[in-house]
Design an enzyme around this catalytic site. Structure first.
Site, PDB file in Angstrom:
ATOM      1  CB  CYS A   1      -3.652   8.863   6.919  1.00 16.30           C
ATOM      2  SG  CYS A   1      -4.194   8.360   8.568  1.00 16.30           S
TER       3      CYS A   1
ATOM      4  CG  HIS B   1      -1.799   1.079   1.485  1.00 18.65           C
ATOM      5  ND1 HIS B   1      -3.175   0.982   1.290  1.00 18.65           N
ATOM      6  CD2 HIS B   1      -1.595   2.350   1.919  1.00 18.65           C
ATOM      7  CE1 HIS B   1      -3.752   2.130   1.599  1.00 18.65           C
ATOM      8  NE2 HIS B   1      -2.808   2.991   1.984  1.00 18.65           N
TER       9      HIS B   1
HETATM   10  P1  HMG Z   1     -12.641   6.518  20.806  1.00 16.19           P
HETATM   11  O1  HMG Z   1     -13.230   7.910  20.840  1.00 16.19           O
HETATM   12  O2  HMG Z   1     -11.398   6.245  21.582  1.00 16.19           O
HETATM   13  O3  HMG Z   1     -13.747   5.425  21.141  1.00 16.19           O
HETATM   14  O4  HMG Z   1     -12.382   6.146  19.283  1.00 16.19           O
HETATM   15  P2  HMG Z   1     -14.504   5.135  22.460  1.00 16.19           P
HETATM   16  O5  HMG Z   1     -14.596   3.644  22.531  1.00 16.19           O
HETATM   17  O6  HMG Z   1     -13.897   5.899  23.627  1.00 16.19           O
HETATM   18  O7  HMG Z   1     -15.959   5.713  22.163  1.00 16.19           O
HETATM   19  C1  HMG Z   1     -16.249   7.118  22.128  1.00 16.19           C
HETATM   20  C2  HMG Z   1     -17.558   7.346  21.376  1.00 16.19           C
HETATM   21  O8  HMG Z   1     -17.403   6.963  20.004  1.00 16.19           O
HETATM   22  C3  HMG Z   1     -18.723   6.505  21.911  1.00 16.19           C
HETATM   23  O9  HMG Z   1     -19.896   7.244  21.645  1.00 16.19           O
HETATM   24  C4  HMG Z   1     -18.708   5.301  21.000  1.00 16.19           C
HETATM   25  O10 HMG Z   1     -19.975   4.671  20.899  1.00 16.19           O
HETATM   26  C5  HMG Z   1     -18.329   5.927  19.672  1.00 16.19           C
HETATM   27  P3  HMG Z   1     -20.584   8.187  22.777  1.00 16.19           P
HETATM   28  O11 HMG Z   1     -20.903   7.246  23.920  1.00 16.19           O
HETATM   29  O12 HMG Z   1     -19.539   9.232  23.153  1.00 16.19           O
HETATM   30  O13 HMG Z   1     -21.783   8.755  22.064  1.00 16.19           O
HETATM   31  N1  HMG Z   1     -17.656   4.973  18.777  1.00 16.19           N
HETATM   32  C6  HMG Z   1     -18.056   4.706  17.525  1.00 16.19           C
HETATM   33  N2  HMG Z   1     -19.047   5.182  16.760  1.00 16.19           N
HETATM   34  C7  HMG Z   1     -19.186   4.675  15.520  1.00 16.19           C
HETATM   35  N3  HMG Z   1     -18.349   3.738  15.011  1.00 16.19           N
HETATM   36  C8  HMG Z   1     -17.321   3.246  15.731  1.00 16.19           C
HETATM   37  C9  HMG Z   1     -17.160   3.738  17.047  1.00 16.19           C
HETATM   38  N4  HMG Z   1     -16.263   3.479  18.024  1.00 16.19           N
HETATM   39  C10 HMG Z   1     -16.575   4.223  19.072  1.00 16.19           C
HETATM   40  N5  HMG Z   1     -16.525   2.318  15.234  1.00 16.19           N
HETATM   41  C11 HMG Z   1     -11.903   4.792  17.379  1.00 16.19           C
HETATM   42  C12 HMG Z   1     -11.766   4.938  18.889  1.00 16.19           C
HETATM   43  C13 HMG Z   1     -11.054   3.627  16.947  1.00 16.19           C
HETATM   44  C14 HMG Z   1     -13.359   4.553  17.049  1.00 16.19           C
HETATM   45  C15 HMG Z   1     -11.445   6.125  16.731  1.00 16.19           C
HETATM   46  O14 HMG Z   1     -10.126   6.390  17.109  1.00 16.19           O
HETATM   47  C16 HMG Z   1     -11.513   6.089  15.225  1.00 16.19           C
HETATM   48  O15 HMG Z   1     -12.604   6.042  14.658  1.00 16.19           O
HETATM   49  N6  HMG Z   1     -10.356   6.135  14.540  1.00 16.19           N
HETATM   50  C17 HMG Z   1     -10.328   5.981  13.083  1.00 16.19           C
HETATM   51  C18 HMG Z   1      -9.233   6.763  12.469  1.00 16.19           C
HETATM   52  C19 HMG Z   1      -9.201   6.505  10.998  1.00 16.19           C
HETATM   53  O16 HMG Z   1     -10.176   6.157  10.361  1.00 16.19           O
HETATM   54  N7  HMG Z   1      -7.997   6.714  10.427  1.00 16.19           N
HETATM   55  C20 HMG Z   1      -7.777   6.534   9.024  1.00 16.19           C
HETATM   56  C21 HMG Z   1      -7.749   5.087   8.602  1.00 16.19           C
HETATM   57  S1  HMG Z   1      -6.176   4.303   8.786  1.00 16.19           S
HETATM   58  C22 HMG Z   1      -5.278   4.762   7.387  1.00 16.19           C
HETATM   59  O17 HMG Z   1      -5.696   5.619   6.649  1.00 16.19           O
HETATM   60  C23 HMG Z   1      -4.029   4.002   7.022  1.00 16.19           C
HETATM   61  C24 HMG Z   1      -4.215   3.005   5.882  1.00 16.19           C
HETATM   62  O18 HMG Z   1      -4.674   3.642   4.698  1.00 16.19           O
HETATM   63  C25 HMG Z   1      -2.894   2.298   5.564  1.00 16.19           C
HETATM   64  C26 HMG Z   1      -1.716   3.252   5.415  1.00 16.19           C
HETATM   65  O19 HMG Z   1      -1.754   4.151   4.546  1.00 16.19           O
HETATM   66  O20 HMG Z   1      -0.783   3.090   6.177  1.00 16.19           O
HETATM   67  C27 HMG Z   1      -5.257   1.929   6.257  1.00 16.19           C
HETATM   68 MG    MG Z   2      -3.358   4.735   3.238  1.00 12.88          MG
END
Ligand code: HMG
Ligand code: MG
Length: 300
Positions: free
Chosen positions: A241, A208
């Protein structure tokens, strides 16, 4: 021309997910669905459509359920799932393929998903177990971001990346995707990382590359020469990202398809149709197409 022992190429299109997750301008669900359909019509069989991540963290993909409902069942679609809440949402849709995502560096995973690598693997055990129970023929990918360098922790040793890959394979992922998240790698580093992964079947490893510094195609060539055949790319070179400062666009799918086809390797993708697929989305984002092979295909 590449040796005939290079197996059939698989292109894993990540534009609708990796491309759109980083864009400030919102893209309506119907426009995303049209983008996915155009990519499939151009011949892309595997498309990462969205993410079941927190809408508070990545509002751009907050419509994951609505998008999948709009698309209906499509065999090659996948989506990112970081935790149990994400799995619950994913299982409300027809999705048959998911991706969990960690990194080779704790500093990055903490910024990206609020967990260190160990905690992310514990969360994925639950996600993968639940997904397999619900989707008997389900398919799971495991991303290892910052496989060459982390924007916070610096260069990453290949042996360390191999250890994270092994942990993901132990959890039962079907494939690893090695992320050059900030687009720094050069072919010598691809060879060096590959030399630490010789115990993993090549068909289980995807590369990737982000093209931030223009090295992505050279890296693909290096991986191909080593016998790897799975490459991630993003139509129109969309991408980045939000938690990786300086992560430029992904390798453009057009550049990848051109390079592979011209090298005598079939992709099954119609380059002209692919070059047009991202135009409506680029237009909404106020951008002109910029990927080189896309521009050439549009001009031709
Ligand atoms: P958090 O805030 O630490 O989660 O997020 P939490 O467990 O403390 O929950 C807080 C609130 O979020 C709660 O709601 C949960 O229900 C809700 P509240 O009670 O406050 O109303 N919640 C969610 N809602 C919907 N869907 C969920 C979810 N989880 C919790 N799944 C979490 C932790 C992992 C969810 C957060 O950090 C997150 O969403 N991170 C995603 C970041 C992301 O998408 N980054 C980009 C992708 S990675 C990338 O691009 C790299 C890649 O391309 C490869 C490369 O290039 O290297 C893949
Ligand atoms: Mg990527």
């Amino acid at each position: 021309m590449y040796p005939l022992d290079v197996p059939a190429i698989r292109i894993f299109e990540v534009g609708p997910r990796d491309g759109l997750q980083n864009e400030a301008t919102p893209v309506p669900t119907e426009a995303k669905a049209a983008f996915v359909r155009s990519l499939a019509a151009a011949g892309l069989a595997e498309i990462e459509a969205t993410s079941f991540v927190s809408p508070k963290w990545v509002p751009q993909l907050g419509d994951a359920q609505a998008l999948l409902a709009e698309l209906g069942p499509m065999p090659g679609l996948s989506a990112l799932v970081p935790n149990a809440k994400g799995l619950e949402r994913a299982l409300e849709t027809t999705i048959g393929r998911i991706a969990v995502f960690t990194a080779a560096s704790n500093a990055f995973t903490l910024k990206n998903i609020g967990m260190d690598v160990e905690a992310s693997l514990a969360a994925f055990a639950e996600v993968i177990g639940g997904f397999r129970a619900a989707r008997l023929d389900g398919w799971v990918r495991g991303y290892v971001s910052t496989a060459f360098e982390c924007p916070y922790a610096g260069r990453i040793a290949p042996d360390h990346v191999a250890k994270v890959c092994d942990r993901l394979l132990d959890l039962g992922v079907d494939e690893i995707s090695l992320g050059d998240t900030i687009g720094v790698a050069v072919p010598a580093e691809v060879r060096s990382l590959a030399s630490s992964l010789t115990h993993i079947p090549k068909a289980k490893v995807a590369w990737h590359f982000h093209d931030t510094r223009g090295t992505a195609i050279a890296n693909v060539a290096a991986a191909l020469e080593l016998g790897y055949n799975v490459f991630d790319a993003s139509a129109g070179g969309l991408g980045g990202c939000p938690y990786a400062p300086g992560a430029g666009g992904n390798l453009a799918t057009e550049d990848l398809v051109y390079f592979l086809e011209r090298s005598g390797l079939e992709t099954g993708v119609d380059l002209g149709a692919l070059a047009r697929a991202s135009l409506p989305v680029l237009d909404r984002l106020g951008r002109k197409p910029a990927a080189k092979a896309q521009l050439a295909a549009l001009a031709g």
